[in-house]
Write an enzyme that holds these catalytic residues in place. Structure first.
Site, PDB file in Angstrom:
ATOM      1  N   PRO A   9       0.792  -1.235   0.000  1.00 60.10           N
ATOM      2  CA  PRO A   9       0.000   0.000   0.000  1.00 60.10           C
ATOM      3  C   PRO A   9       0.818   1.275   0.000  1.00 60.10           C
ATOM      4  O   PRO A   9       1.856   1.366   0.652  1.00 60.10           O
ATOM      5  CB  PRO A   9      -0.822  -0.106   1.293  1.00 60.10           C
ATOM      6  CG  PRO A   9      -0.193  -1.165   2.105  1.00 60.10           C
ATOM      7  CD  PRO A   9       0.491  -2.094   1.148  1.00 60.10           C
ATOM      8  N   ASN A  10       0.305   2.225  -0.763  1.00 59.05           N
ATOM      9  CA  ASN A  10       0.828   3.599  -0.854  1.00 59.05           C
ATOM     10  C   ASN A  10       2.122   3.723  -1.650  1.00 59.05           C
ATOM     11  O   ASN A  10       2.596   4.835  -1.871  1.00 59.05           O
ATOM     12  CB  ASN A  10       0.998   4.225   0.547  1.00 59.05           C
ATOM     13  CG  ASN A  10      -0.324   4.302   1.283  1.00 59.05           C
ATOM     14  OD1 ASN A  10      -1.289   4.837   0.739  1.00 59.05           O
ATOM     15  ND2 ASN A  10      -0.406   3.760   2.482  1.00 59.05           N
ATOM     16  N   ARG A  17       4.185  11.168  -2.225  1.00 56.50           N
ATOM     17  CA  ARG A  17       4.127  10.803  -0.816  1.00 56.50           C
ATOM     18  C   ARG A  17       5.415  11.171  -0.067  1.00 56.50           C
ATOM     19  O   ARG A  17       6.494  10.699  -0.447  1.00 56.50           O
ATOM     20  CB  ARG A  17       3.943   9.278  -0.827  1.00 56.50           C
ATOM     21  CG  ARG A  17       4.124   8.614   0.430  1.00 56.50           C
ATOM     22  CD  ARG A  17       4.101   7.117   0.285  1.00 56.50           C
ATOM     23  NE  ARG A  17       3.874   6.594   1.607  1.00 56.50           N
ATOM     24  CZ  ARG A  17       4.174   5.395   1.999  1.00 56.50           C
ATOM     25  NH1 ARG A  17       4.671   4.520   1.149  1.00 56.50           N
ATOM     26  NH2 ARG A  17       3.936   5.027   3.226  1.00 56.50           N
ATOM     27  N   TYR A  22      10.708   9.314   1.179  1.00 56.27           N
ATOM     28  CA  TYR A  22      10.642   8.296   0.120  1.00 56.27           C
ATOM     29  C   TYR A  22      11.200   8.761  -1.228  1.00 56.27           C
ATOM     30  O   TYR A  22      11.193   7.992  -2.188  1.00 56.27           O
ATOM     31  CB  TYR A  22       9.196   7.818  -0.040  1.00 56.27           C
ATOM     32  CG  TYR A  22       8.640   7.197   1.223  1.00 56.27           C
ATOM     33  CD1 TYR A  22       9.196   6.029   1.752  1.00 56.27           C
ATOM     34  CD2 TYR A  22       7.575   7.777   1.907  1.00 56.27           C
ATOM     35  CE1 TYR A  22       8.706   5.459   2.920  1.00 56.27           C
ATOM     36  CE2 TYR A  22       7.066   7.215   3.076  1.00 56.27           C
ATOM     37  CZ  TYR A  22       7.641   6.063   3.583  1.00 56.27           C
ATOM     38  OH  TYR A  22       7.156   5.485   4.731  1.00 56.27           O
ATOM     39  N   ASN A  73       8.315  -5.215  -0.887  1.00 54.11           N
ATOM     40  CA  ASN A  73       8.166  -4.119   0.068  1.00 54.11           C
ATOM     41  C   ASN A  73       6.684  -4.100   0.442  1.00 54.11           C
ATOM     42  O   ASN A  73       5.859  -3.558  -0.300  1.00 54.11           O
ATOM     43  CB  ASN A  73       8.585  -2.787  -0.555  1.00 54.11           C
ATOM     44  CG  ASN A  73       8.455  -1.634   0.422  1.00 54.11           C
ATOM     45  OD1 ASN A  73       7.893  -1.788   1.510  1.00 54.11           O
ATOM     46  ND2 ASN A  73       8.959  -0.473   0.040  1.00 54.11           N
ATOM     47  N   ALA A  76       3.154  -0.645   4.840  1.00 56.33           N
ATOM     48  CA  ALA A  76       2.694  -0.704   6.233  1.00 56.33           C
ATOM     49  C   ALA A  76       2.340  -2.129   6.673  1.00 56.33           C
ATOM     50  O   ALA A  76       2.390  -2.439   7.876  1.00 56.33           O
ATOM     51  CB  ALA A  76       1.501   0.215   6.423  1.00 56.33           C
ATOM     52  N   GLU A  97      13.295  -8.734   1.630  1.00 59.09           N
ATOM     53  CA  GLU A  97      12.477  -7.602   2.089  1.00 59.09           C
ATOM     54  C   GLU A  97      13.189  -6.285   1.738  1.00 59.09           C
ATOM     55  O   GLU A  97      14.390  -6.175   1.939  1.00 59.09           O
ATOM     56  CB  GLU A  97      12.341  -7.721   3.617  1.00 59.09           C
ATOM     57  CG  GLU A  97      11.657  -6.566   4.307  1.00 59.09           C
ATOM     58  CD  GLU A  97      11.782  -6.664   5.848  1.00 59.09           C
ATOM     59  OE1 GLU A  97      12.644  -7.428   6.344  1.00 59.09           O
ATOM     60  OE2 GLU A  97      11.027  -5.968   6.535  1.00 59.09           O
ATOM     61  N   HIS A  99      12.890  -1.888   2.033  1.00 57.88           N
ATOM     62  CA  HIS A  99      12.246  -0.637   2.445  1.00 57.88           C
ATOM     63  C   HIS A  99      13.032   0.522   1.877  1.00 57.88           C
ATOM     64  O   HIS A  99      14.270   0.533   1.977  1.00 57.88           O
ATOM     65  CB  HIS A  99      12.157  -0.533   3.970  1.00 57.88           C
ATOM     66  CG  HIS A  99      11.370  -1.655   4.553  1.00 57.88           C
ATOM     67  ND1 HIS A  99      10.007  -1.735   4.423  1.00 57.88           N
ATOM     68  CD2 HIS A  99      11.768  -2.780   5.183  1.00 57.88           C
ATOM     69  CE1 HIS A  99       9.595  -2.855   4.981  1.00 57.88           C
ATOM     70  NE2 HIS A  99      10.635  -3.512   5.439  1.00 57.88           N
ATOM     71  N   ARG A 106      13.288   4.771  12.470  1.00 51.84           N
ATOM     72  CA  ARG A 106      12.003   5.476  12.521  1.00 51.84           C
ATOM     73  C   ARG A 106      11.182   5.079  13.768  1.00 51.84           C
ATOM     74  O   ARG A 106      11.737   4.652  14.756  1.00 51.84           O
ATOM     75  CB  ARG A 106      11.252   5.249  11.202  1.00 51.84           C
ATOM     76  CG  ARG A 106      12.011   5.877  10.006  1.00 51.84           C
ATOM     77  CD  ARG A 106      11.266   5.721   8.714  1.00 51.84           C
ATOM     78  NE  ARG A 106       9.973   6.417   8.752  1.00 51.84           N
ATOM     79  CZ  ARG A 106       9.002   6.220   7.851  1.00 51.84           C
ATOM     80  NH1 ARG A 106       9.203   5.359   6.840  1.00 51.84           N
ATOM     81  NH2 ARG A 106       7.866   6.871   7.933  1.00 51.84           N
TER      82      ARG A 106
HETATM   83  C1  DQA Z   1       8.179   1.452   3.822  1.00 54.41           C
HETATM   84  C2  DQA Z   1       8.254   1.711   5.331  1.00 54.41           C
HETATM   85  C3  DQA Z   1       6.936   1.382   5.995  1.00 54.41           C
HETATM   86  O1  DQA Z   1       7.026   1.612   7.395  1.00 54.41           O
HETATM   87  C4  DQA Z   1       5.852   2.270   5.435  1.00 54.41           C
HETATM   88  O2  DQA Z   1       4.600   1.951   6.016  1.00 54.41           O
HETATM   89  C5  DQA Z   1       5.776   2.209   3.951  1.00 54.41           C
HETATM   90  C6  DQA Z   1       7.024   2.217   3.194  1.00 54.41           C
HETATM   91  C7  DQA Z   1       9.466   1.866   3.101  1.00 54.41           C
HETATM   92  O3  DQA Z   1       9.597   1.511   1.922  1.00 54.41           O
HETATM   93  O4  DQA Z   1      10.319   2.566   3.662  1.00 54.41           O
HETATM   94  O5  DQA Z   1       4.717   2.257   3.354  1.00 54.41           O
HETATM   95  O6  DQA Z   1       7.993   0.068   3.614  1.00 54.41           O
END
Ligand code: DQA
Length: 147
Positions: A9-10, A17, A22, A73, A76, A97, A99, A106
């Protein structure tokens, strides 16, 4: 060698964003750059992004017998989803994984990663180039298994 690159998501909102966290590059640029890295490594990649947990689970299941590994990735869902962890365990595909931000530095709630338990490695805080790094780790791992 076929690798699935998944985003939760997102991550479709990249570029808009929270750019300080990011970056300014959008999702299309992430795909372009990761594809270029895949070509250089000689691996085939497919991309999937969804804002929905069940859709991510479905796509992981669909990778069974079709793809050799996963770069993910989960956004959340990293911090909440037992279902995504279970899906990766179910298909038993080597997974890395990723990020974009440095989640380790964080908020407390970002310190938990369910998916990490099923991953061979984690790349964080490297921006969108982290996906290329994850591909490299995964392709080396898969090559090592075939030899
Ligand atoms: C994320 C970090 C997560 O905590 C966050 O909710 C994201 C992006 C990252 O790519 O840094 O949506 O996965």
């Amino acid at each position: 060698m076929k690798i699935l690159v998944m985003n939760g998501p997102n991550l479709n909102m990249l570029g808009i964003r929270e750019p300080a966290l990011y970056g300014r590059e959008d999702y299309a640029e992430l795909v372009r750059r990761t594809k270029a890295k895949a070509e250089a490594l000689g691996v085939e990649v497919s991309f999937y992004q969804s804002n929905h947990e069940g859709d991510l689970v479905d796509r992981i299941q669909a990778a069974y017998g079709q793809e050799d590994g996963i770069v993910i990735n989960p956004g959340a869902y990293t911090h909440t989803s037992v279902a995504i962890l279970d899906a990766v365990k179910a298909v038993s595909l080597p997974t890395v994984e990723v990020h974009i931000s440095d989640v380790a530095s964080r908020e407390d709630f970002r310190q938990v990663s369910y998916i990490r338990r099923a991953c061979i490695a984690t790349v964080m805080g490297r921006g969108i180039d982290g996906y290329g790094e994850a591909l490299e780790i995964l392709s080396e791992y898969l090559k090592g298994r075939k030899e």
